[in-house]
Design an enzyme around this catalytic site. Structure first.
Site, short mmCIF file in Angstrom:
data_model
loop_
_atom_site.label_atom_id
_atom_site.label_comp_id
_atom_site.label_asym_id
_atom_site.label_seq_id
_atom_site.Cartn_x
_atom_site.Cartn_y
_atom_site.Cartn_z
NE ARG A 35 -1.12 -1.68 9.67
CZ ARG A 35 -1.97 -1.88 9.27
NH1 ARG A 35 -2.45 -2.75 8.07
NH2 ARG A 35 -3.00 -1.05 9.65
CG HIS A 118 -9.93 -4.96 4.19
ND1 HIS A 118 -9.54 -4.00 4.78
CD2 HIS A 118 -9.95 -4.96 2.79
CE1 HIS A 118 -8.46 -3.75 4.68
NE2 HIS A 118 -8.65 -3.96 3.20
CB CYS A 146 -21.14 -26.99 -4.21
SG CYS A 146 -20.37 -26.34 -3.88
ZN ZN Z 1 -21.16 -23.56 -3.19
#
Ligand code: ZN
Length: 241
Positions: A35, A118, A146
Site C-alpha cells: 500500500r 496469506h 499435470c
Molecule cells: Zn497439477
C-alpha cells in the site's frame, strides 16, 4: 512508558497470547508495504500483477512479480522485531503468530507456530491437482503431474485465503487471553475480523504500530506507539531476561 508496563503485566498473566503481524514488521527488513509508494509497486501494480484473473489469463505476468518478491525476500534478513517474537515464543510467552506477510521472515527468525494467513512466497501449488512444491531457483514452476504452470502459493487479489489457515487463525484468536496487533492496521478482510473475534471472546488487545489505526480508539486496550523493531525488543526485554 506506562502502556508498555501495563502490557507486560497482561502478558505475564496470559495463558494464550497470539500475535497478528502485518507489513509494518517487515519494512525494517527492506520489504515494502504494497500500500506504500515503493518503486516496485509503481512498476508492478498489485491490482494487476497480483490478481487471480491475471493468473488465469497470463500466469507469466504474476510470476514476473512473484519472482521479484522471492528474490527480494531472500535478499533480506529478519529484523529485531521478528527476533523478539521468536524469543517470546521460546520463553513460553507467545503461543502463535498469524502473519499477513508472505516473506517467511518469522520462520527464518526461529518462530515455530506461524500461520501464513496469506500463504507464502516460498511455495507454489497447482490449481488443478493441488500439488504443492518448493520451487528450486528463480524460474516458473510447471506441475510435474499435470503439466500446468503452477501458482505462487500466496493469496492473490480475488482469491480466498487458504481454508486451513483461515479456520486455525479464527480458533487461535477466539481462545486468546491477549491478542497483539503488530505492524498492521488490520483493514484487509478477512484478517481484519481477527482482532474483533479476540475482543468479543474477552481478549485484551495490545496494539503496536507507528501510527494510530482504526483499532486504536475502538477496541485497543493498550497502544504502544513507535517503530515495532524498537518497541517489540523493549517489551520483550522486560519479560525475557
Ligand atoms: Zn497439477
Amino acid at each position: 512508558m506506562h502502556e508498555i508496563d501495563e502490557a507486560v503485566k497482561k502478558l505475564g498473566a496470559s495463558r494464550q497470547t497470539i500475535a497478528l503481524t502485518g507489513a509494518g514488521i517487515s519494512t525494517a527488513s527492506g520489504i515494502p508495504d504494497f500500500r506504500g509508494t515503493h518503486g516496485l509497486w509503481k512498476a508492478y501494480d498489485p491490482s494487476m500483477y497480483a490478481h487471480i484473473n491475471t493468473f488465469y489469463e497470463k500466469p507469466d505476468m504474476v510470476w514476473e512479480l512473484a519472482l521479484k518478491l522471492l528474490e527480494m525476500a531472500h535478499g533480506t534478513e529478519p529484523n529485531r522485531a521478528h527476533h523478539a517474537l521468536a524469543a517470546m515464543e521460546s520463553a513460553g510467552l507467545l503461543h502463535g503468530i498469524i502473519t499477513q506477510n508472505i516473506d517467511n521472515l518469522h520462520q527464518r527468525a526461529g518462530s515455530r507456530n506461524v500461520i501464513d494467513y496469506h500463504g507464502t512466497i516460498e511455495q507454489a501449488s497447482c490449481i488443478t491437482c493441488r500439488t504443492t512444491i518448493m520451487p528450486a531457483g528463480y524460474s516458473v514452476p510447471v506441475c510435474s503431474s499435470c503439466g500446468r504452470i503452477m501458482k505462487p502459493a500466496f493469496t492473490l487479489f480475488g482469491e480466498a485465503v487458504p481454508a486451513a489457515a483461515f479456520l486455525e487463525a479464527r480458533n487461535l484468536a477466539s481462545f486468546a487471553d491477549v491478542f497483539i496487533v503488530i505492524g498492521t492496521s488490520a483493514v484487509v478482510q478477512p484478517a481484519a475480523d481477527l482482532p474483533f473475534i479476540a475482543k468479543e471472546n474477552g481478549a485484551c488487545i495490545i496494539e503496536m504500530n507507528s501510527e494510530e489505526t482504526g483499532l486504536t480508539n475502538y477496541i485497543t486496550d493498550f497502544f504502544i506507539k513507535g517503530a515495532v523493531e524498537e518497541t517489540l525488543p523493549l517489551l520483550v526485554s522486560k519479560m525475557v531476561k
